[in-house]
Design an enzyme around this catalytic site. Structure first.
Site, PDB file in Angstrom:
ATOM      1  N   GLY A   1       0.684  -1.358  -0.093  1.00 21.96           N
ATOM      2  CA  GLY A   1      -0.020   0.062  -0.125  1.00 21.96           C
ATOM      3  C   GLY A   1       0.722   1.195   0.105  1.00 21.96           C
ATOM      4  O   GLY A   1       0.454   2.290  -0.550  1.00 21.96           O
TER       5      GLY A   1
ATOM      6  N   ARG B   1      -5.356   0.415  -6.605  1.00 22.13           N
ATOM      7  CA  ARG B   1      -4.104   0.987  -6.026  1.00 22.13           C
ATOM      8  C   ARG B   1      -3.718   2.215  -7.105  1.00 22.13           C
ATOM      9  O   ARG B   1      -3.210   3.188  -6.620  1.00 22.13           O
ATOM     10  CB  ARG B   1      -2.951  -0.046  -6.129  1.00 22.13           C
TER      11      ARG B   1
ATOM     12  N   PHE C   1     -14.429   2.674   4.561  1.00 19.20           N
ATOM     13  CA  PHE C   1     -13.477   1.948   3.668  1.00 19.20           C
ATOM     14  C   PHE C   1     -12.640   2.852   2.829  1.00 19.20           C
ATOM     15  O   PHE C   1     -13.242   3.112   1.527  1.00 19.20           O
ATOM     16  CB  PHE C   1     -14.150   0.610   3.385  1.00 19.20           C
TER      17      PHE C   1
ATOM     18  N   ASP D   1      -4.517   2.204  11.027  1.00 18.47           N
ATOM     19  CA  ASP D   1      -6.079   2.377  11.742  1.00 18.47           C
ATOM     20  C   ASP D   1      -6.187   1.587  13.052  1.00 18.47           C
ATOM     21  O   ASP D   1      -6.044   2.340  13.951  1.00 18.47           O
ATOM     22  CB  ASP D   1      -7.066   1.605  10.561  1.00 18.47           C
TER      23      ASP D   1
END
Length: 188
Positions: free
Chosen positions: A47, A168, A155, A106
């Protein structure tokens, strides 16, 4: 013909806002570190790769890049709580400054795990740079040192963040339409 962009409910952070904030974080780091520090930037794959690529272009001090791959989500929208290292560092970080570059913090489980993992290797310091922070989801008390944006408990995807290894390449941070990921959870 539909596009992956049709799956996006809304844009949270535009491409321009992302790039402006990354330049600011780069300057904050330039004000702290010098060539003599020679920090190691550790990109958490997959990520954070876009964030790292753009961030490193703003750094004026010598630094090294390393990559780690961590798994805590799989293809789900919520963390499993189990952190696994899929690809570890191949260099010593003893007495070195380590800057963890993360896409999102998170639950805090991954960063907490990495901080303990790195502490056992005796670095000079470990700092966390995250593009996104979602403190409303914290399960473990961690505080990133450099934060791009705080995001709500939705989300998010795009700019390196994925859902089931997709999205992505979206150049901004957005929120998926719930039906996109609810369809997948209903299949399970």
């Amino acid at each position: 013909m539909s596009s992956l962009f049709d799956d996006i409910e809304k844009v949270l952070i535009t491409e321009e806002e992302i790039q402006a904030r990354i330049a600011e974080i780069g300057q904050e780091l330039n004000d702290i570190y010098t060539d003599e520090d020679l920090p190691i930037l550790v990109c958490i794959l997959k990520g954070a790769f876009m964030f790292l690529a753009d961030l490193t272009r703003h750094l004026t001090f010598r630094h090294e890049l390393e990559f780690m791959e961590i798994s805590s989500y799989g293809d789900d929208t919520k963390t499993s709580g189990v952190v696994r290292i899929l690809l570890d560092l191949e260099v010593s970080i003893e007495d070195r400054t380590v800057l963890i570059v993360e896409d999102i913090v998170d639950s805090g489980n991954t960063i907490h795990y990495l901080q303990r993992h790195f502490a056992a290797r005796n670095p000079a310091e470990v700092k966390v740079i995250t593009l996104l922070d979602k403190p409303s989801r914290r399960e473990v008390e961690v505080t990133p040192d450099f934060i791009g944006f705080e995001v709500p408990d939705e989300f998010v995807m795009g700019y390196g963040l994925d859902y089931a290894q997709q999205y992505r390449n979206v150049p901004y941070v957005g929120v998926l339409k719930p039906e996109v990921y609810q369809e997948d959870t209903e299949k399970d």
